[in-house]
Design an enzyme around this catalytic site. Structure first.
Site, PDB file in Angstrom:
ATOM      1  N   GLN A 243      14.818 -87.857   4.733  1.00 52.36           N
ATOM      2  CA  GLN A 243      13.407 -87.490   4.887  1.00 52.36           C
ATOM      3  C   GLN A 243      12.822 -86.840   3.632  1.00 52.36           C
ATOM      4  OE1 GLN A 243      12.516 -84.668   8.038  1.00 52.36           O
ATOM      5  NE2 GLN A 243      14.564 -83.795   8.001  1.00 52.36           N
TER       6      GLN A 243
ATOM      7  N   THR B  24      24.546 -84.411   6.552  1.00 50.60           N
ATOM      8  CA  THR B  24      23.765 -83.345   7.213  1.00 50.60           C
ATOM      9  C   THR B  24      24.004 -83.232   8.716  1.00 50.60           C
ATOM     10  OG1 THR B  24      21.891 -84.854   7.451  1.00 50.60           O
ATOM     11  CG2 THR B  24      21.926 -83.439   5.498  1.00 50.60           C
TER      12      THR B  24
ATOM     13  N   THR C 134      21.187 -75.563   1.031  1.00 48.87           N
ATOM     14  CA  THR C 134      20.852 -75.168   2.394  1.00 48.87           C
ATOM     15  C   THR C 134      21.078 -73.689   2.671  1.00 48.87           C
ATOM     16  OG1 THR C 134      21.511 -75.538   4.719  1.00 48.87           O
ATOM     17  CG2 THR C 134      23.199 -75.870   3.064  1.00 48.87           C
ATOM     18  N   ASP C 135      20.373 -73.182   3.668  1.00 46.78           N
ATOM     19  CA  ASP C 135      20.586 -71.827   4.170  1.00 46.78           C
ATOM     20  C   ASP C 135      21.960 -71.658   4.825  1.00 46.78           C
ATOM     21  OD1 ASP C 135      19.151 -73.605   6.154  1.00 46.78           O
ATOM     22  OD2 ASP C 135      19.790 -71.999   7.498  1.00 46.78           O
TER      23      ASP C 135
ATOM     24  N   TYR D  36      29.966 -77.888   7.429  1.00 47.73           N
ATOM     25  CA  TYR D  36      28.786 -78.305   6.669  1.00 47.73           C
ATOM     26  C   TYR D  36      28.436 -77.267   5.609  1.00 47.73           C
ATOM     27  CZ  TYR D  36      23.821 -78.982   5.600  1.00 47.73           C
ATOM     28  OH  TYR D  36      22.623 -79.119   4.948  1.00 47.73           O
TER      29      TYR D  36
ATOM     30  N   TRP E  32      15.394 -75.568   7.658  1.00 48.04           N
ATOM     31  CA  TRP E  32      14.627 -76.114   8.784  1.00 48.04           C
ATOM     32  C   TRP E  32      13.667 -77.221   8.328  1.00 48.04           C
ATOM     33  CZ3 TRP E  32      12.922 -71.870  12.807  1.00 48.04           C
ATOM     34  CH2 TRP E  32      14.036 -71.109  13.185  1.00 48.04           C
TER      35      TRP E  32
END
Length: 282
Positions: free
Chosen positions: A11, A60, A99-100, A123, A148
């Protein structure tokens, strides 16, 4: 400048395609390039000339990674080592999306870039391993952590909520996980700004956080979606134990945005404004 965007079916890469106004961006998918194969990566970059790589490719599936650590490591870690080697060989710069999930979610104030990492899941651990490969190299790179992510493309929370609203008048949504929703098109615009300002990059590797501003729980996020879409869906708060998952999620995923504001004058808009635009696009 010629830019290779890796992971074109995801995306974020698809959002980048929406925002790009020039033919200098080349979008690369797995059918063109197997990132996990060192020989294939070497052949691709020997045959194609780029100045910057934007690596949007990642494994992911957070819960799937718990069952298939090898696949997650191959794309989130090993593939990154291949890209780092190519950057060294061909004097390319790298923008890598992270990523967080590299944090454990135990903080109570927004995570700054230098906060110690302590990933809870396969992950998160494989994404952190990819970060470390870049940090320990001598290439000029930016690691952009986000959280998010959603858009009108692919699978994400916004599209899931809209789908569930078609057949449900009431939904349970967790309220004990806090974060900052990120509209992929807003992140894409930020990436284009970073590409256009390479002369301002710090030397070596630097980490930056990007999300939309403000914060909320997943339940708050769901309520905002339904309100903007004028859908009569009641959101019932619950905690994470109502939806057991194989991978542990960080309870607090709010990323500090001050560094990217200070260094690049990138000022993210609120998540509510961004959500409004995404819902119009959907």
């Amino acid at each position: 400048m010629r830019v290779a965007v890796i992971g074109k079916k995801g995306q974020l890469a698809r959002a980048l395609q929406d925002e790009v106004q020039t033919a200098s961006y080349h979008f690369v998918g797995s059918e063109e390039l197997d990132l996990t194969n060192a020989e294939a990566v070497n052949a691709f970059f020997n045959a194609n000339d780029f100045d910057i790589i934007i690596n949007c490719a990642a494994y992911t599936d957070v819960d799937g990674a718990e069952d298939d650590e090898l696949a997650a490591k191959a794309l989130n870690h090993t593939a990154v080592t291949h890209l780092v080697e190519q950057c060294k060989m061909h004097q390319m710069r790298l923008i890598h999306i992270s990523t967080d999930y590299v944090f454990d979610g135990k903080a109570t104030t927004p995570y700054q870039e230098e906060f110690p990492c302590n990933p809870l899941s396969v992950y998160g651990k494989t994404k952190r391993a990819g970060e470390l490969e870049i940090i320990q190299s001598e290439i000029d790179a930016l690691i952009i952590r986000t959280t998010w992510l959603y858009s009108c493309y692919g699978k994400n929370f916004v599209k899931t909520m809209l789908k569930l609203a078609e057949t449900n008048g009431q939904l349970k949504v967790v309220n004990d996980q806090m974060g900052r929703p990120t509209y992929a098109n807003d992140l894409a615009e930020a990436l284009l700004t970073l590409v256009n300002r390479t002369q301002e990059w710090p030397k070596g590797t630097s980490i930056y956080h990007f999300s939309n501003s403000g914060h909320c729980s997943w339940a708050d996020f769901a309520r905002a979606i339904f309100k903007l879409q004028q859908l009569q869906v009641v959101v019932e708060d619950c905690d994470s134990t109502a939806f057991p998952t194989k991978a542990q999620r960080p309870a607090y995923s709010v990323l500090d945005l001050d560094k990217i504001k200070r260094d690049f004058q990138i000022f993210p808009r609120t998540w509510q404004e961004a959500l409004h635009d995404c819902l119009k696009a959907i």
